[in-house]
Each structure stands twice: as structure tokens, then as C-alpha cells.
Design an enzyme around this catalytic site. Structure first.
Site, PDB file in Angstrom:
ATOM      1  N   PRO A 217      27.980 -38.507-120.230  1.00  0.00           N
ATOM      2  CA  PRO A 217      28.980 -39.134-121.106  1.00  0.00           C
ATOM      3  C   PRO A 217      29.918 -38.059-121.666  1.00  0.00           C
ATOM      4  O   PRO A 217      29.495 -36.914-121.890  1.00  0.00           O
ATOM      5  CB  PRO A 217      28.146 -39.766-122.220  1.00  0.00           C
ATOM      6  CG  PRO A 217      26.744 -39.812-121.697  1.00  0.00           C
ATOM      7  CD  PRO A 217      26.609 -38.678-120.734  1.00  0.00           C
ATOM      8  N   LYS A 218      31.163 -38.418-121.883  1.00  0.00           N
ATOM      9  CA  LYS A 218      32.112 -37.494-122.506  1.00  0.00           C
ATOM     10  C   LYS A 218      32.117 -37.760-124.006  1.00  0.00           C
ATOM     11  O   LYS A 218      32.648 -38.765-124.460  1.00  0.00           O
ATOM     12  CB  LYS A 218      33.517 -37.654-121.926  1.00  0.00           C
ATOM     13  CG  LYS A 218      34.502 -36.606-122.431  1.00  0.00           C
ATOM     14  CD  LYS A 218      35.866 -36.756-121.821  1.00  0.00           C
ATOM     15  CE  LYS A 218      36.780 -35.635-122.310  1.00  0.00           C
ATOM     16  NZ  LYS A 218      36.877 -35.559-123.781  1.00  0.00           N
ATOM     17  N   TRP A 219      31.541 -36.849-124.767  1.00  0.00           N
ATOM     18  CA  TRP A 219      31.408 -37.013-126.213  1.00  0.00           C
ATOM     19  C   TRP A 219      32.715 -36.692-126.920  1.00  0.00           C
ATOM     20  O   TRP A 219      33.485 -35.839-126.460  1.00  0.00           O
ATOM     21  CB  TRP A 219      30.276 -36.131-126.740  1.00  0.00           C
ATOM     22  CG  TRP A 219      28.956 -36.538-126.183  1.00  0.00           C
ATOM     23  CD1 TRP A 219      28.354 -36.075-125.039  1.00  0.00           C
ATOM     24  CD2 TRP A 219      28.082 -37.539-126.706  1.00  0.00           C
ATOM     25  NE1 TRP A 219      27.159 -36.724-124.831  1.00  0.00           N
ATOM     26  CE2 TRP A 219      26.970 -37.626-125.840  1.00  0.00           C
ATOM     27  CE3 TRP A 219      28.134 -38.354-127.829  1.00  0.00           C
ATOM     28  CZ2 TRP A 219      25.922 -38.507-126.062  1.00  0.00           C
ATOM     29  CZ3 TRP A 219      27.084 -39.238-128.060  1.00  0.00           C
ATOM     30  CH2 TRP A 219      25.991 -39.295-127.187  1.00  0.00           C
TER      31      TRP A 219
END
Length: 358
Positions: A28-30
Site C-alpha cells: 500500500p502507498k501510505w
């Protein structure tokens, strides 16, 4: 500190691509503050993307690092603040404050978490020249006993799972997926990873402009608005990436729409105005020398912009110009046109990452 990798270190970066590539490790891209955490027993330092220390702004993470992390390690990750409604970037920004008392008060009331997604060093071993697959395996083992503040990001090599994450996790405030080649070494300040972000369009009202820093007869940025259900024009963001010739042309075109603050929806007396509404003679709270004052325009011109996702009622990042929409009635530019991601729990992405448990 006596570590095989010492601060400052510029984080490894990602380049934007339109589709998720095959044959990689996916995460996931935080959406937070990128940070590299250095721990050498009782010494902890939190670096930032621009290599400036964040240590004093997150005392709760400094304390947690001494109990949750291996005694000597260097981790790459993202500092985030979790809420019941997903990640809160605005709350994160409030932490960068000159008053130590305010920082400590916010650390108690809105504690931050560190999402680790890479390992640069462990004990006396430098992992930066090892392939990512090996670094990931070592990171999983190193964080197996971590607590409530330091968390391991989920990762998968299954492309369909990554595609599902791309759509589902947006509802928790995440803004896409990162793909890392399994053989990739750690390369500071190099765009060698891949990021895939959401791209959408919206028709917005042009409500004002700021002049360019180099010339008073040139547009620097356009201020955008959307109408709420109650009929108020709310500030939603800006666009500003124009060629210099276009900036001058826009300045000339918009002069006929210039109005007074008293007759503008963002006059300050307007119903629905809040603390994030642009003001007359405003300066940046992040940069005391930056002038944020704007020239008000009658809200009669509509522009279509590209954006990735929302943070509350505003675009999270600067929007991009797409095209002018002379066919659109400004009053039709409402929040109802925006796609609303289905809500998703942060705790379902990273167990334990919930409001108050960061």
C-alpha cells in the site's frame, strides 16, 4: 551513533506509472511523512525526505523505538496518524510546531505510528546492497515483536491482490500502491520504485489567483472552489503548473473578473467560511516569508482538473489543469460530482493500527 548506515540518508523514491507492473513486490502507498528511523540502543533519530530530522516532533515514536525495535537498526517507512476515518494528514502537519509543549500535548492526544517498509541496517549488517526480497524477509523477522507504535506494512507478490488493494485501501486514506522489483538494491534519492496513484477529474470554479513570484502581471496559481449542498463555495485546492506564456495570458484574461473581497464568497463574513478558507493578506504558517494573499475573482469560470484523492473537503495534493469548461454552469460544480471511496478500516490493513492505538 555507531551504525553501518548513518544519518542523514535520502530515502529511495518512486516514479509514477499508469498501471501496476507485473513481477514485483507490492505494498500500500501510505500517506504521511516519509522517514528513516535510526536506532542505536538509547539513541533514536527520525530523518525526513529532505534529510532534516523529525525527531523533536514525534517524542512518542522516539520512546517507542527504544522498546519496540531491535537495539541497533535503520528502517525506512512512513509516519502516519490513524483515526476512525482513516489516515489524517492534516493532524500530522500540526505536529511540526515550534512549541515543545504543543508537540507533546499533540503526541499524547493524537499519537503517531511508524509504518516500516524497508530495512537498511540491522546490528552491524548493511542491507542496502542486498536485493529487496532479502531485505523484506529480514524486516519481517526484525519487527516480529514490535508493539503498538511500529508496524510492518503488508506486502504481496500476487498482482490480483495488489489490484484489489489499490481499490479497497483508498477508503482508509491510502493513495495507491507501490511496486518494488524483487532484485532492487536500496538506492537513496533515486526513483527506482514504481507508484500507481488514483487519477480522477473534477469541474471546479476559479475563485481567485495568486501572482507569480517573478512578475506582478503573471499568474502563479489559480484558487479552486466547489459548491456545498447548502450553496456555499468551499475552497478545494489550487492549480499552478502553467507555461510562462500561459501565465501571462491568463492574467490578462482574468482581469475582467476581478472583484472586491467584500463581494467575494471568501470575504470572511461569508457563511460556511472556516480556518482553511483563503484570506486577504495571508501568510504561510509553514514559511513566514511566503505571501499567500490572493486576488478575488467573480466565480464565473469553470476548469476541469485532475486529482488523486481528497483530504476531507480538499484535494490532498495540488491538482493538475485538464481543460477549460465554458459549457459548465459554475453553480453545477458541486461536491456531488466527486467519487466517494467505500470506507475501509485501517485495522484491516495493519492489525492494531486504529485510532488511539498508534
Amino acid at each position: 551513533m555507531k551504525l553501518p548506515v548513518l544519518p542523514p540518508v535520502a530515502p529511495m523514491l518512486a516514479k509514477s506509472v499508469s498501471t501496476i507492473p507485473a513481477g514485483a513486490s507490492y505494498e500500500p502507498k501510505w500517506d504521511g511523512f516519509r522517514s528513516i528511523c535510526f536506532r542505536d540502543r538509547d539513541q533514536v533519530e527520525l530523518g525526513s525526505r529532505n534529510e532534516r530530522p523529525l525527531t523533536r516532533y514525534f517524542p512518542e515514536l522516539v520512546a517507542a523505538a527504544t522498546t519496540e525495535l531491535p537495539a541497533r537498526c535503520v528502517l525506512d517507512g512512513e509516519i502516519v496518524i490513524a483515526t476512525d476515518h482513516g489516515l489524517d494528514f492534516e493532524a500530522l502537519q500540526q505536529r511540526v510546531h515550534p512549541a515543545d509543549s504543543r508537540v507533546r500535548m499533540l503526541a499524547e492526544h493524537t499519537p503517531a505510528a511508524f509504518i516500516a517498509f524497508d530495512l537498511l541496517a540491522l546490528d552491524d549488517r548493511d542491507y542496502t546492497q542486498r536485493p529487496f526480497a532479502e531485505r523484506r524477509a529480514a524486516l519481517v523477522q526484525a519487527l516480529s515483536g514490535s508493539g503498538q507504535s511500529f508496524h510492518l506494512t503488508p506486502a504481496t507478490t500476487d498482482l490480483p491482490t495488489a489490484q484489489r488493494w489499490f481499490h479497497e485501501f483508498e477508503g482508509a486514506g491510502l493513495d495507491g500502491v507501490v511496486a518494488k522489483p524483487l532484485t532492487l538494491t536500496y538506492q537513496p534519492d533515486k526513483r527506482v520504485m514504481f507508484k500507481i496513484k488514483h487519477q480522477r477529474t473534477a469541474d471546479c470554479v476559479v475563485a481567485g489567483y495568486r501572482v507569480h513570484r517573478s512578475a506582478d502581471d503573471t499568474i502563479g496559481s489559480l484558487l479552486l472552489g466547489l459548491y456545498t449542498a447548502s450553496g456555499d463555495l468551499a475552497p478545494v485546492g489550487v492549480i499552478g503548473a502553467f507555461p510562462m506564456a500561459t501565465r501571462r495570458q491568463l492574467f490578462a484574461e482574468l482581469q475582467s473578473l476581478v472583484t472586491t473581497f467584500e463581494n467575494h464568497p471568501w470575504s470572511g463574513a461569508a457563511h460556511g467560511a472556516d480556518e482553511r478558507t483563503p484570506r486577504k493578506n495571508e501568510t504561510s504558517r509553514w514559511n513566514a516569508g511566503k505571501d499567500l494573499s490572493f486576488v478575488p475573482l467573480r466565480p464565473e469560470r469553470v476548469v476541469e482538473v485532475r486529482y488523486d484523492h481528497m483530504e476531507g473537503r480538499r484535494f490532498r495534493h495540488t491538482a493538475q489543469f485538464n481543460r477549460w469548461r465554458p459549457d459548465r454552469d459554475p453553480l453545477s460544480c458541486t461536491y456531488a460530482q466527486l467519487e466517494q471511496p467505500r470506507a475501509f478500516s485501517l485495522g484491516d490493513i495493519v492489525p492494531g493500527l486504529d485510532a488511539g492505538n498508534a
